[in-house]
Design a protein around this motif. Structure first.
Motif, PDB file in Angstrom:
ATOM      1  N   ARG A  78       0.958  -1.160  -0.115  1.00  0.00           N
ATOM      2  CA  ARG A  78      -0.065  -0.011   0.020  1.00  0.00           C
ATOM      3  C   ARG A  78       0.667   1.450   0.054  1.00  0.00           C
ATOM      4  NH1 ARG A  78       0.248  -1.478   5.218  1.00  0.00           N
ATOM      5  NH2 ARG A  78       0.443  -0.035   6.778  1.00  0.00           N
ATOM      6  N   SER A  79       2.150   1.019   0.591  1.00  0.00           N
ATOM      7  CA  SER A  79       2.948   2.452   0.384  1.00  0.00           C
ATOM      8  C   SER A  79       3.194   2.927  -0.909  1.00  0.00           C
ATOM      9  CB  SER A  79       4.245   2.214   1.131  1.00  0.00           C
ATOM     10  OG  SER A  79       4.972   1.179   0.656  1.00  0.00           O
ATOM     11  N   THR A  80       3.009   2.150  -1.790  1.00  0.00           N
ATOM     12  CA  THR A  80       3.395   2.520  -3.334  1.00  0.00           C
ATOM     13  C   THR A  80       2.262   3.173  -3.781  1.00  0.00           C
ATOM     14  OG1 THR A  80       2.214   0.425  -4.235  1.00  0.00           O
ATOM     15  CG2 THR A  80       4.762   0.572  -3.603  1.00  0.00           C
ATOM     16  N   PHE A  81       0.943   3.587  -3.136  1.00  0.00           N
ATOM     17  CA  PHE A  81      -0.120   4.248  -3.698  1.00  0.00           C
ATOM     18  C   PHE A  81      -0.799   5.070  -2.412  1.00  0.00           C
ATOM     19  CE2 PHE A  81      -3.284   1.612  -1.812  1.00  0.00           C
ATOM     20  CZ  PHE A  81      -2.743   0.314  -2.099  1.00  0.00           C
ATOM     21  N   GLU A  82      -0.238   5.034  -1.172  1.00  0.00           N
ATOM     22  CA  GLU A  82      -0.810   5.538  -0.305  1.00  0.00           C
ATOM     23  C   GLU A  82      -0.712   7.175  -0.089  1.00  0.00           C
ATOM     24  OE1 GLU A  82      -0.307   5.251   4.677  1.00  0.00           O
ATOM     25  OE2 GLU A  82      -0.143   3.612   3.567  1.00  0.00           O
ATOM     26  N   VAL A  83      -1.757   7.726  -0.218  1.00  0.00           N
ATOM     27  CA  VAL A  83      -1.577   9.361  -0.326  1.00  0.00           C
ATOM     28  C   VAL A  83      -2.472   9.975   0.780  1.00  0.00           C
ATOM     29  CG1 VAL A  83      -1.250   9.290  -2.844  1.00  0.00           C
ATOM     30  CG2 VAL A  83      -3.525   9.333  -2.023  1.00  0.00           C
ATOM     31  N   VAL A  84      -3.491   8.957   1.567  1.00  0.00           N
ATOM     32  CA  VAL A  84      -4.179   9.413   2.925  1.00  0.00           C
ATOM     33  C   VAL A  84      -3.764   8.460   3.773  1.00  0.00           C
ATOM     34  CG1 VAL A  84      -6.483   9.310   3.584  1.00  0.00           C
ATOM     35  CG2 VAL A  84      -6.033   9.838   1.024  1.00  0.00           C
ATOM     36  N   PRO A  85      -3.543   8.883   5.050  1.00  0.00           N
ATOM     37  CA  PRO A  85      -3.224   8.295   6.313  1.00  0.00           C
ATOM     38  C   PRO A  85      -4.215   7.182   6.633  1.00  0.00           C
ATOM     39  CG  PRO A  85      -3.169  10.666   6.707  1.00  0.00           C
ATOM     40  CD  PRO A  85      -3.862  10.593   5.327  1.00  0.00           C
ATOM     41  N   ILE A  86      -3.647   5.990   6.887  1.00  0.00           N
ATOM     42  CA  ILE A  86      -4.208   4.720   6.942  1.00  0.00           C
ATOM     43  C   ILE A  86      -3.989   4.482   8.616  1.00  0.00           C
ATOM     44  CG2 ILE A  86      -4.576   2.449   6.494  1.00  0.00           C
ATOM     45  CD1 ILE A  86      -3.893   3.065   3.744  1.00  0.00           C
ATOM     46  N   ARG A  87      -4.999   4.145   9.230  1.00  0.00           N
ATOM     47  CA  ARG A  87      -5.015   3.639  10.609  1.00  0.00           C
ATOM     48  C   ARG A  87      -5.638   2.251  10.598  1.00  0.00           C
ATOM     49  NH1 ARG A  87      -7.426   6.264  16.446  1.00  0.00           N
ATOM     50  NH2 ARG A  87      -6.499   4.433  17.394  1.00  0.00           N
ATOM     51  N   ILE A  88      -4.587   1.345  11.368  1.00  0.00           N
ATOM     52  CA  ILE A  88      -4.923   0.030  11.319  1.00  0.00           C
ATOM     53  C   ILE A  88      -5.432  -0.491  12.731  1.00  0.00           C
ATOM     54  CG2 ILE A  88      -4.064  -2.365  11.082  1.00  0.00           C
ATOM     55  CD1 ILE A  88      -3.816  -0.504   8.408  1.00  0.00           C
ATOM     56  N   VAL A  89      -6.541  -1.115  12.689  1.00  0.00           N
ATOM     57  CA  VAL A  89      -7.203  -1.574  14.086  1.00  0.00           C
ATOM     58  C   VAL A  89      -7.430  -3.109  13.715  1.00  0.00           C
ATOM     59  CG1 VAL A  89      -9.252  -1.379  15.347  1.00  0.00           C
ATOM     60  CG2 VAL A  89      -8.417   0.380  14.113  1.00  0.00           C
ATOM     61  N   VAL A  90      -6.739  -3.815  14.664  1.00  0.00           N
ATOM     62  CA  VAL A  90      -6.905  -5.241  14.634  1.00  0.00           C
ATOM     63  C   VAL A  90      -7.531  -5.495  16.141  1.00  0.00           C
ATOM     64  CG1 VAL A  90      -5.573  -7.428  14.898  1.00  0.00           C
ATOM     65  CG2 VAL A  90      -4.760  -5.549  13.524  1.00  0.00           C
ATOM     66  N   ALA A  91      -8.535  -6.278  16.034  1.00  0.00           N
ATOM     67  CA  ALA A  91      -9.386  -6.687  17.139  1.00  0.00           C
ATOM     68  C   ALA A  91      -9.464  -8.253  17.612  1.00  0.00           C
ATOM     69  CB  ALA A  91     -10.758  -6.075  17.335  1.00  0.00           C
ATOM     70  N   ASN A  92      -9.157  -8.746  18.465  1.00  0.00           N
ATOM     71  CA  ASN A  92      -9.161  -9.955  19.044  1.00  0.00           C
ATOM     72  C   ASN A  92      -9.127 -11.108  18.062  1.00  0.00           C
ATOM     73  OD1 ASN A  92     -10.639  -9.042  21.547  1.00  0.00           O
ATOM     74  ND2 ASN A  92     -12.327  -8.545  20.154  1.00  0.00           N
ATOM     75  N   PRO A  93      -7.743 -10.969  17.281  1.00  0.00           N
ATOM     76  CA  PRO A  93      -7.056 -12.202  16.493  1.00  0.00           C
ATOM     77  C   PRO A  93      -7.012 -13.471  17.261  1.00  0.00           C
ATOM     78  CG  PRO A  93      -5.480 -10.792  16.778  1.00  0.00           C
ATOM     79  CD  PRO A  93      -6.581  -9.953  17.563  1.00  0.00           C
ATOM     80  N   ARG A  94      -7.298 -14.468  16.687  1.00  0.00           N
ATOM     81  CA  ARG A  94      -6.744 -15.655  17.320  1.00  0.00           C
ATOM     82  C   ARG A  94      -5.419 -15.826  17.620  1.00  0.00           C
ATOM     83  NH1 ARG A  94      -9.564 -21.369  15.120  1.00  0.00           N
ATOM     84  NH2 ARG A  94      -7.699 -22.731  15.464  1.00  0.00           N
ATOM     85  N   SER A  95      -4.558 -15.381  16.427  1.00  0.00           N
ATOM     86  CA  SER A  95      -3.281 -15.684  16.579  1.00  0.00           C
ATOM     87  C   SER A  95      -2.763 -14.199  16.019  1.00  0.00           C
ATOM     88  CB  SER A  95      -2.858 -16.580  15.536  1.00  0.00           C
ATOM     89  OG  SER A  95      -3.374 -16.213  13.929  1.00  0.00           O
ATOM     90  N   PHE A  96      -1.341 -14.030  16.246  1.00  0.00           N
ATOM     91  CA  PHE A  96      -0.727 -12.828  16.053  1.00  0.00           C
ATOM     92  C   PHE A  96       0.422 -13.190  15.123  1.00  0.00           C
ATOM     93  CE2 PHE A  96      -2.908 -11.372  19.891  1.00  0.00           C
ATOM     94  CZ  PHE A  96      -3.219 -10.127  19.440  1.00  0.00           C
ATOM     95  N   CYS A  97       0.761 -12.085  14.097  1.00  0.00           N
ATOM     96  CA  CYS A  97       2.088 -12.349  13.548  1.00  0.00           C
ATOM     97  C   CYS A  97       3.394 -11.964  14.008  1.00  0.00           C
ATOM     98  CB  CYS A  97       2.062 -11.384  12.343  1.00  0.00           C
ATOM     99  SG  CYS A  97       0.744 -12.017  11.043  1.00  0.00           S
ATOM    100  N   TRP A  98       4.436 -12.554  14.190  1.00  0.00           N
ATOM    101  CA  TRP A  98       5.698 -12.210  14.741  1.00  0.00           C
ATOM    102  C   TRP A  98       6.695 -11.526  13.608  1.00  0.00           C
ATOM    103  CZ3 TRP A  98       6.508 -12.105  19.881  1.00  0.00           C
ATOM    104  CH2 TRP A  98       5.447 -12.514  20.798  1.00  0.00           C
TER     105      TRP A  98
END
Length: 173
Positions: free
Chosen positions: A153-173
């Motif tokens: 997305r950084s290749t076309f991102e022109v508007v600030p993006i907020r990421i909200v992750v709620a209650n995932p069963r697993s997390f990435c490391w």
């Protein structure tokens, strides 16, 4: 339900992603008043209607529903009884809910991560948009964190993006 075009098939026209939206179809979107877009990613139940309703109710309570678009892509499975040429993802194998891992659709080489990338690219054409929120709960939360880590997305991102992750069963490391 609406669909936005993702790519061209070689044989019979466009492929679409099913989605629900508080502003109807992208083809008829009245965009001048939209300042914020929320992209909400459903969980393993694949119930985008619930996510659109909950997000809309929250925005209404905050008094910002008129300036905010809520859109929920629907990662359909082959067995879903939805009419139309929509992209669909494997539900049972080789791993459950392949869309949450960025897999390609079973009827196209379009990945589930590409769906949100292209959606954001399309949203950034709205004239008054100044913020995008990408949120997911449960399997949708897993999807959102993986997408956030692996998207281009950084290749076309022109508007600030907020990421909200709620209650995932697993997390990435």
């Amino acid at each position: 339900m609406h669909g936005f075009s993702m790519s061209k098939k070689k044989d019979d026209g466009s492929q679409n992603v099913a989605y629900l939206s508080t502003a109807g179809s992208f083809d008829t979107l009245e965009s001048d008043g939209i300042e914020t877009a929320w992209i909400v990613i459903h969980g393993s139940e694949r119930n985008p209607d619930d996510y659109v309703c909950c997000a809309s109710a929250t925005l209404e309570l905050q008094g910002i529903s008129n300036s905010t678009l809520v859109i929920a892509p629907w990662f359909l499975a082959p067995r879903d009884r939805v009419q139309g040429e929509y992209l669909r993802w494997e539900e049972n194998g080789p791993i459950p809910h392949t869309w949450r891992y960025g897999a390609n659709a079973v009827n196209s080489n379009v990945s589930s991560y590409t769906v949100v990338d292209r959606l954001i690219k399309k949203l950034t054409t709205l004239p008054n948009l100044n913020r995008i929120v990408v949120a997911g709960h449960s399997a949708g939360g897993q999807y959102v964190q993986r997408w956030a880590m692996l998207s281009r997305r950084s290749t076309f991102e022109v508007v600030p993006i907020r990421i909200v992750v709620a209650n995932p069963r697993s997390f990435c490391w």
